[in-house]
Write a protein that holds these residues in place. Structure first.
Motif, PDB file in Angstrom:
ATOM      1  N   VAL A   1       0.847  -1.205   0.000  1.00  0.00           N
ATOM      2  CA  VAL A   1       0.000   0.000   0.000  1.00  0.00           C
ATOM      3  C   VAL A   1       0.878   1.250   0.000  1.00  0.00           C
ATOM      4  O   VAL A   1       0.629   2.219  -0.737  1.00  0.00           O
ATOM      5  CB  VAL A   1      -0.937   0.012   1.225  1.00  0.00           C
ATOM      6  CG1 VAL A   1      -1.700   1.329   1.288  1.00  0.00           C
ATOM      7  CG2 VAL A   1      -1.913  -1.155   1.161  1.00  0.00           C
ATOM      8  N   LEU A   2       1.938   1.213   0.826  1.00  0.00           N
ATOM      9  CA  LEU A   2       2.878   2.336   0.888  1.00  0.00           C
ATOM     10  C   LEU A   2       3.597   2.507  -0.444  1.00  0.00           C
ATOM     11  O   LEU A   2       3.729   3.630  -0.951  1.00  0.00           O
ATOM     12  CB  LEU A   2       3.893   2.102   2.010  1.00  0.00           C
ATOM     13  CG  LEU A   2       5.029   3.132   2.128  1.00  0.00           C
ATOM     14  CD1 LEU A   2       4.488   4.517   2.422  1.00  0.00           C
ATOM     15  CD2 LEU A   2       6.034   2.693   3.196  1.00  0.00           C
ATOM     16  N   TYR A   3       4.054   1.396  -1.022  1.00  0.00           N
ATOM     17  CA  TYR A   3       4.777   1.464  -2.295  1.00  0.00           C
ATOM     18  C   TYR A   3       3.904   2.028  -3.404  1.00  0.00           C
ATOM     19  O   TYR A   3       4.349   2.836  -4.223  1.00  0.00           O
ATOM     20  CB  TYR A   3       5.271   0.070  -2.704  1.00  0.00           C
ATOM     21  CG  TYR A   3       6.150  -0.603  -1.678  1.00  0.00           C
ATOM     22  CD1 TYR A   3       6.980   0.147  -0.839  1.00  0.00           C
ATOM     23  CD2 TYR A   3       6.147  -1.987  -1.537  1.00  0.00           C
ATOM     24  CE1 TYR A   3       7.780  -0.480   0.114  1.00  0.00           C
ATOM     25  CE2 TYR A   3       6.949  -2.620  -0.598  1.00  0.00           C
ATOM     26  CZ  TYR A   3       7.753  -1.863   0.234  1.00  0.00           C
ATOM     27  OH  TYR A   3       8.540  -2.484   1.168  1.00  0.00           O
ATOM     28  N   GLN A   4       2.637   1.603  -3.423  1.00  0.00           N
ATOM     29  CA  GLN A   4       1.721   2.103  -4.441  1.00  0.00           C
ATOM     30  C   GLN A   4       1.491   3.600  -4.275  1.00  0.00           C
ATOM     31  O   GLN A   4       1.383   4.341  -5.253  1.00  0.00           O
ATOM     32  CB  GLN A   4       0.385   1.351  -4.364  1.00  0.00           C
ATOM     33  CG  GLN A   4      -0.564   1.638  -5.518  1.00  0.00           C
ATOM     34  CD  GLN A   4       0.004   1.234  -6.870  1.00  0.00           C
ATOM     35  OE1 GLN A   4       0.630   0.190  -6.999  1.00  0.00           O
ATOM     36  NE2 GLN A   4      -0.191   2.075  -7.882  1.00  0.00           N
ATOM     37  N   GLY A   5       1.438   4.039  -3.012  1.00  0.00           N
ATOM     38  CA  GLY A   5       1.278   5.468  -2.739  1.00  0.00           C
ATOM     39  C   GLY A   5       2.474   6.271  -3.242  1.00  0.00           C
ATOM     40  O   GLY A   5       2.307   7.328  -3.873  1.00  0.00           O
ATOM     41  N   ILE A   6       3.685   5.772  -2.984  1.00  0.00           N
ATOM     42  CA  ILE A   6       4.898   6.436  -3.468  1.00  0.00           C
ATOM     43  C   ILE A   6       4.921   6.461  -4.987  1.00  0.00           C
ATOM     44  O   ILE A   6       5.268   7.474  -5.612  1.00  0.00           O
ATOM     45  CB  ILE A   6       6.159   5.721  -2.931  1.00  0.00           C
ATOM     46  CG1 ILE A   6       6.223   5.828  -1.396  1.00  0.00           C
ATOM     47  CG2 ILE A   6       7.424   6.313  -3.549  1.00  0.00           C
ATOM     48  CD1 ILE A   6       7.335   5.010  -0.771  1.00  0.00           C
ATOM     49  N   PHE A   7       4.515   5.347  -5.583  1.00  0.00           N
ATOM     50  CA  PHE A   7       4.488   5.239  -7.047  1.00  0.00           C
ATOM     51  C   PHE A   7       3.518   6.265  -7.645  1.00  0.00           C
ATOM     52  O   PHE A   7       3.849   6.963  -8.617  1.00  0.00           O
ATOM     53  CB  PHE A   7       4.074   3.822  -7.441  1.00  0.00           C
ATOM     54  CG  PHE A   7       3.946   3.605  -8.922  1.00  0.00           C
ATOM     55  CD1 PHE A   7       5.067   3.556  -9.735  1.00  0.00           C
ATOM     56  CD2 PHE A   7       2.691   3.441  -9.508  1.00  0.00           C
ATOM     57  CE1 PHE A   7       4.950   3.348 -11.107  1.00  0.00           C
ATOM     58  CE2 PHE A   7       2.571   3.230 -10.869  1.00  0.00           C
ATOM     59  CZ  PHE A   7       3.701   3.183 -11.668  1.00  0.00           C
ATOM     60  N   ASN A   8       2.335   6.380  -7.054  1.00  0.00           N
ATOM     61  CA  ASN A   8       1.334   7.330  -7.559  1.00  0.00           C
ATOM     62  C   ASN A   8       1.803   8.773  -7.406  1.00  0.00           C
ATOM     63  O   ASN A   8       1.606   9.604  -8.306  1.00  0.00           O
ATOM     64  CB  ASN A   8       0.001   7.135  -6.823  1.00  0.00           C
ATOM     65  CG  ASN A   8      -0.668   5.823  -7.189  1.00  0.00           C
ATOM     66  OD1 ASN A   8      -0.442   5.277  -8.267  1.00  0.00           O
ATOM     67  ND2 ASN A   8      -1.489   5.292  -6.289  1.00  0.00           N
TER      68      ASN A   8
END
Length: 315
Positions: free
Chosen positions: A256-263
């Motif tokens: 979830v954190l990685y996806q947030g950073i990616f977005n």
């Protein structure tokens, strides 16, 4: 009074530039729109002279590329690379080599031509953003390459599904073709999703595998453009990009954190395009002429047709 009015006018210009720049960090502004906005402000003289656009752009580009690394699923990318290793490697390096010779033949600026070739070979805007700092490209060189890629992306989004249906391509075949021949991941996803679910899955996975090739190409690019200096400029952001991919792989519980950073990184990249557009002037566009666009079209036609023939008759 005139002096105070002038200062007030400049303050308004600065505020407008900053507000639009921040607006690019929201989903309201897409990549092509951001580039056009920046160019429009530059044309109208609304770009603050107090801001070092070149330095700011290079830093934010590097940060955004590192953040995009968190969106790479290493397992899927490696599997896709194994399945399509031959066509991936061949298409990337043949495009770069052909682009190199065409750039010389058309007498296009060497770095501009190389960036267009890299964007066509790997993954469009992301590849250009990664390679530009590695070869110390100027803002106008980067922006021209991005403009060419975005124009062709827009065309591909509508043309590819039509061609796929006319040729009665299978879902898998169309997914492979989209991942190889369309520049940006967003356009690959758009074209493949319009064709079908299996095409979307195939195209997305294979495009992830191609994105990994940003790493070696950036290093090779730094070697090629080291110039007269015996020292090679190490693109450290690529090392951090690798580290981000590894972290996402080694610690999978924080997706979830990685996806947030990616977005967030994707939106920072949009703001980068705004800054790059702000460095373009009408004079620079006129000086460049139509040759960069012709180069991009020729490279695109070659990679599209050759990969299509291979997929239809040899896969």
């Amino acid at each position: 009074m005139f002096k105070s009015f002038t200062n007030y006018s400049f303050q308004k210009k600065d505020s407008l530039f900053i507000i639009l720049g921040l607006l690019c960090l929201t989903p309201l502004i897409s990549s092509p729109v951001a580039l056009i906005l920046g160019f429009t402000l530059a044309t109208l003289g609304f770009v603050p002279t107090s801001i070092d656009l070149s330095a700011l752009t290079k830093k934010t580009l590097a940060y955004s590329i590192v953040g995009l690394g968190f969106g790479i699923n290493l397992d899927e990318a490696i599997v896709a690379t194994k399945d399509g290793f031959g066509i991936i490697v061949t298409s990337i390096f043949c495009t770069l080599i052909l682009g190199w010779f065409l750039t010389k033949a058309f007498k296009i600026d060497k770095k501009t031509g190389y960036l267009i070739s890299a964007g066509t070979a790997i993954c469009g805007g992301s590849a250009i953003a990664a390679v530009a700092p590695a070869i110390n490209a100027k803002n106008d060189q980067t922006s021209l390459a991005l403009a060419v890629v975005f124009i062709l992306n827009s065309v591909a989004l509508f043309v590819f599904p039509v061609i796929g249906h006319l040729l009665e391509m299978s879902q898998h075949a169309f997914g492979v073709w989209s991942a190889i021949a369309i520049h940006d991941t967003s356009s690959v996803v758009g074209a493949a999703s319009a064709y079908g679910d299996e095409a979307l899955l195939t195209a997305t996975t294979l495009k992830l595998a191609r994105a990994l090739w940003i790493i070696p190409v950036a290093f090779i690019s730094a070697l090629l453009f080291k110039g007269d200096s015996k020292k090679i400029t190490v693109p450290f952001f690529i090392l951090f990009y690798c580290f981000a991919i590894f972290i996402a792989y080694a610690l999978p519980d924080y997706q979830v954190l990685y996806q947030g950073i990616f977005n967030i990184s994707k939106q920072v990249l949009v703001m980068c395009l705004f800054l790059i557009g702000a460095g373009i002037t009408v004079k620079k566009v006129k000086d460049a002429g139509v040759k960069p666009l012709v180069l991009g079209v020729l490279l695109w036609i070659v990679i599209s047709t050759s990969s299509l023939v291979y997929i239809l008759y040899f896969m």
